[in-house]
Design a protein around this motif. Structure first.
Motif, PDB file in Angstrom:
ATOM      1  N   ALA A   1       0.847  -0.923  -0.189  1.00  0.00           N
ATOM      2  CA  ALA A   1       0.357   0.524  -0.289  1.00  0.00           C
ATOM      3  C   ALA A   1       0.831   1.215   0.192  1.00  0.00           C
ATOM      4  N   LYS A   2       1.643   1.022   0.631  1.00  0.00           N
ATOM      5  CA  LYS A   2       2.569   2.346   0.362  1.00  0.00           C
ATOM      6  C   LYS A   2       4.115   2.088  -0.168  1.00  0.00           C
ATOM      7  N   ASN A   3       3.808   1.768  -1.635  1.00  0.00           N
ATOM      8  CA  ASN A   3       5.092   0.748  -2.452  1.00  0.00           C
ATOM      9  C   ASN A   3       6.902   1.038  -1.525  1.00  0.00           C
ATOM     10  N   THR A   4       6.522  -0.030  -0.463  1.00  0.00           N
ATOM     11  CA  THR A   4       8.075   0.735   0.510  1.00  0.00           C
ATOM     12  C   THR A   4       8.432  -1.012   0.662  1.00  0.00           C
ATOM     13  N   VAL A   5       9.773  -1.175   0.402  1.00  0.00           N
ATOM     14  CA  VAL A   5      10.404  -2.526   1.631  1.00  0.00           C
ATOM     15  C   VAL A   5      11.250  -1.840   1.800  1.00  0.00           C
ATOM     16  N   TYR A   6      11.379  -2.663   3.522  1.00  0.00           N
ATOM     17  CA  TYR A   6      11.594  -2.048   4.829  1.00  0.00           C
ATOM     18  C   TYR A   6      12.570  -3.145   4.696  1.00  0.00           C
ATOM     19  N   LEU A   7      13.856  -3.098   5.920  1.00  0.00           N
ATOM     20  CA  LEU A   7      14.556  -4.399   5.822  1.00  0.00           C
ATOM     21  C   LEU A   7      14.501  -3.137   7.777  1.00  0.00           C
ATOM     22  N   GLN A   8      14.630  -4.501   8.460  1.00  0.00           N
ATOM     23  CA  GLN A   8      14.770  -4.083   9.971  1.00  0.00           C
ATOM     24  C   GLN A   8      16.313  -5.353   9.813  1.00  0.00           C
ATOM     25  N   MET A   9      17.066  -4.507  10.988  1.00  0.00           N
ATOM     26  CA  MET A   9      17.937  -5.021  11.192  1.00  0.00           C
ATOM     27  C   MET A   9      18.615  -4.700  12.702  1.00  0.00           C
ATOM     28  N   SER A  10      18.999  -6.256  13.329  1.00  0.00           N
ATOM     29  CA  SER A  10      19.509  -5.563  14.884  1.00  0.00           C
ATOM     30  C   SER A  10      19.913  -6.736  15.106  1.00  0.00           C
ATOM     31  N   SER A  11      20.978  -5.994  16.279  1.00  0.00           N
ATOM     32  CA  SER A  11      22.010  -7.355  17.005  1.00  0.00           C
ATOM     33  C   SER A  11      23.214  -6.676  15.486  1.00  0.00           C
ATOM     34  N   LEU A  12      23.943  -5.061  15.103  1.00  0.00           N
ATOM     35  CA  LEU A  12      24.347  -4.710  14.434  1.00  0.00           C
ATOM     36  C   LEU A  12      25.592  -4.769  14.231  1.00  0.00           C
ATOM     37  N   LYS A  13      26.775  -5.726  13.631  1.00  0.00           N
ATOM     38  CA  LYS A  13      27.852  -5.966  13.922  1.00  0.00           C
ATOM     39  C   LYS A  13      29.003  -4.618  13.136  1.00  0.00           C
ATOM     40  N   TYR A  14      29.720  -5.123  13.361  1.00  0.00           N
ATOM     41  CA  TYR A  14      31.142  -3.557  12.647  1.00  0.00           C
ATOM     42  C   TYR A  14      30.840  -4.697  11.462  1.00  0.00           C
ATOM     43  N   GLU A  15      31.155  -6.052  10.746  1.00  0.00           N
ATOM     44  CA  GLU A  15      31.116  -6.084   9.360  1.00  0.00           C
ATOM     45  C   GLU A  15      30.075  -5.671   8.638  1.00  0.00           C
ATOM     46  N   ASP A  16      28.790  -5.452   9.259  1.00  0.00           N
ATOM     47  CA  ASP A  16      27.583  -4.815   8.405  1.00  0.00           C
ATOM     48  C   ASP A  16      28.076  -2.863   7.670  1.00  0.00           C
ATOM     49  N   THR A  17      28.897  -2.985   8.085  1.00  0.00           N
ATOM     50  CA  THR A  17      29.160  -1.643   7.983  1.00  0.00           C
ATOM     51  C   THR A  17      29.385  -1.962   6.251  1.00  0.00           C
ATOM     52  N   ALA A  18      28.484  -0.995   5.725  1.00  0.00           N
ATOM     53  CA  ALA A  18      28.467  -1.087   4.096  1.00  0.00           C
ATOM     54  C   ALA A  18      27.462   0.462   3.662  1.00  0.00           C
ATOM     55  N   VAL A  19      26.996   0.481   1.990  1.00  0.00           N
ATOM     56  CA  VAL A  19      25.935   0.934   1.409  1.00  0.00           C
ATOM     57  C   VAL A  19      25.712   0.111   1.110  1.00  0.00           C
ATOM     58  N   TYR A  20      24.487  -0.011   1.434  1.00  0.00           N
ATOM     59  CA  TYR A  20      22.760  -0.629   1.091  1.00  0.00           C
ATOM     60  C   TYR A  20      21.758  -0.239   0.001  1.00  0.00           C
ATOM     61  N   TYR A  21      21.935  -0.656  -0.944  1.00  0.00           N
ATOM     62  CA  TYR A  21      21.185  -0.130  -1.873  1.00  0.00           C
ATOM     63  C   TYR A  21      19.843  -1.519  -1.852  1.00  0.00           C
ATOM     64  N   CYS A  22      18.887  -0.586  -1.748  1.00  0.00           N
ATOM     65  CA  CYS A  22      17.456  -1.239  -2.315  1.00  0.00           C
ATOM     66  C   CYS A  22      17.704  -1.556  -4.424  1.00  0.00           C
ATOM     67  N   LYS A  23      17.325  -2.603  -4.573  1.00  0.00           N
ATOM     68  CA  LYS A  23      16.898  -3.038  -5.755  1.00  0.00           C
ATOM     69  C   LYS A  23      15.062  -4.221  -6.119  1.00  0.00           C
ATOM     70  N   LEU A  24      14.514  -3.515  -7.444  1.00  0.00           N
ATOM     71  CA  LEU A  24      14.032  -4.379  -7.491  1.00  0.00           C
ATOM     72  C   LEU A  24      13.842  -4.795  -9.048  1.00  0.00           C
ATOM     73  N   GLU A  25      13.324  -5.715  -9.254  1.00  0.00           N
ATOM     74  CA  GLU A  25      13.137  -6.910 -10.627  1.00  0.00           C
ATOM     75  C   GLU A  25      11.611  -6.597 -11.095  1.00  0.00           C
ATOM     76  N   LYS A  26      11.987  -6.299 -12.404  1.00  0.00           N
ATOM     77  CA  LYS A  26      10.478  -6.601 -13.088  1.00  0.00           C
ATOM     78  C   LYS A  26      10.786  -7.630 -13.983  1.00  0.00           C
ATOM     79  N   THR A  27       9.944  -8.084 -14.555  1.00  0.00           N
ATOM     80  CA  THR A  27       9.870  -8.838 -16.760  1.00  0.00           C
ATOM     81  C   THR A  27      10.597  -7.917 -17.565  1.00  0.00           C
ATOM     82  N   TYR A  28      10.841  -6.960 -16.934  1.00  0.00           N
ATOM     83  CA  TYR A  28      11.745  -5.849 -18.075  1.00  0.00           C
ATOM     84  C   TYR A  28      12.442  -4.645 -17.534  1.00  0.00           C
ATOM     85  N   GLY A  29      12.983  -5.628 -16.866  1.00  0.00           N
ATOM     86  CA  GLY A  29      14.741  -4.571 -15.737  1.00  0.00           C
ATOM     87  C   GLY A  29      14.191  -4.800 -14.559  1.00  0.00           C
ATOM     88  N   THR A  30      15.692  -4.247 -14.000  1.00  0.00           N
ATOM     89  CA  THR A  30      15.714  -4.240 -13.042  1.00  0.00           C
ATOM     90  C   THR A  30      16.400  -3.036 -12.584  1.00  0.00           C
TER      91      THR A  30
END
Length: 115
Positions: free
Chosen positions: A74-103
């Motif tokens: 309903a909100k056209n939104t995807v979430y990523l709840q991240m808990s117990s974060l570790k140092y090695e989780d440090t990164a740039v996080y990207y969202c990706k959408l996959e459709k039949t006609y493209g990414t």
């Protein structure tokens, strides 16, 4: 024009939590597989989690039990709840959408976890 806008990144201490959001416009969100990827400095981009149109989820082994992906069609939104974060989780996080006609990718949001 398909657009993905991520938000929610930031700096947190190890053991803390963050919730990332990715809002989609310009396409039918409910019929797209959505995923979160991350890329740390000097490393390749890797899958973190994805969720299908039917709600099936898959996680990288490194985040199982700590991260949860969800979607609100309903909100056209995807979430990523991240808990117990570790140092090695440090990164740039990207969202990706996959459709039949493209990414499509978002611009990325930085997550920094300090010891």
């Amino acid at each position: 024009q398909v657009q993905l806008v991520e938000s929610g990144g930031g700096s947190v201490q190890a053991g803390g939590s963050l919730r990332l959001s990715c809002t989609v416009s310009g396409t039918s969100f409910s019929v797209a597989t959505m995923g979160w990827y991350r890329q740390a400095p000097g490393k390749q981009r890797e899958l973190v989690a994805y969720i299908t149109t039917g709600g099936s989820r898959r996680y990288a082994d490194s985040v199982k039990g700590r991260f949860t992906i969800s979607r609100d069609n309903a909100k056209n939104t995807v979430y990523l709840q991240m808990s117990s974060l570790k140092y090695e989780d440090t990164a740039v996080y990207y969202c990706k959408l996959e459709k039949t006609y493209g990414t499509f990718w978002g611009q990325g949001t930085q997550v920094t976890v300090s010891l």
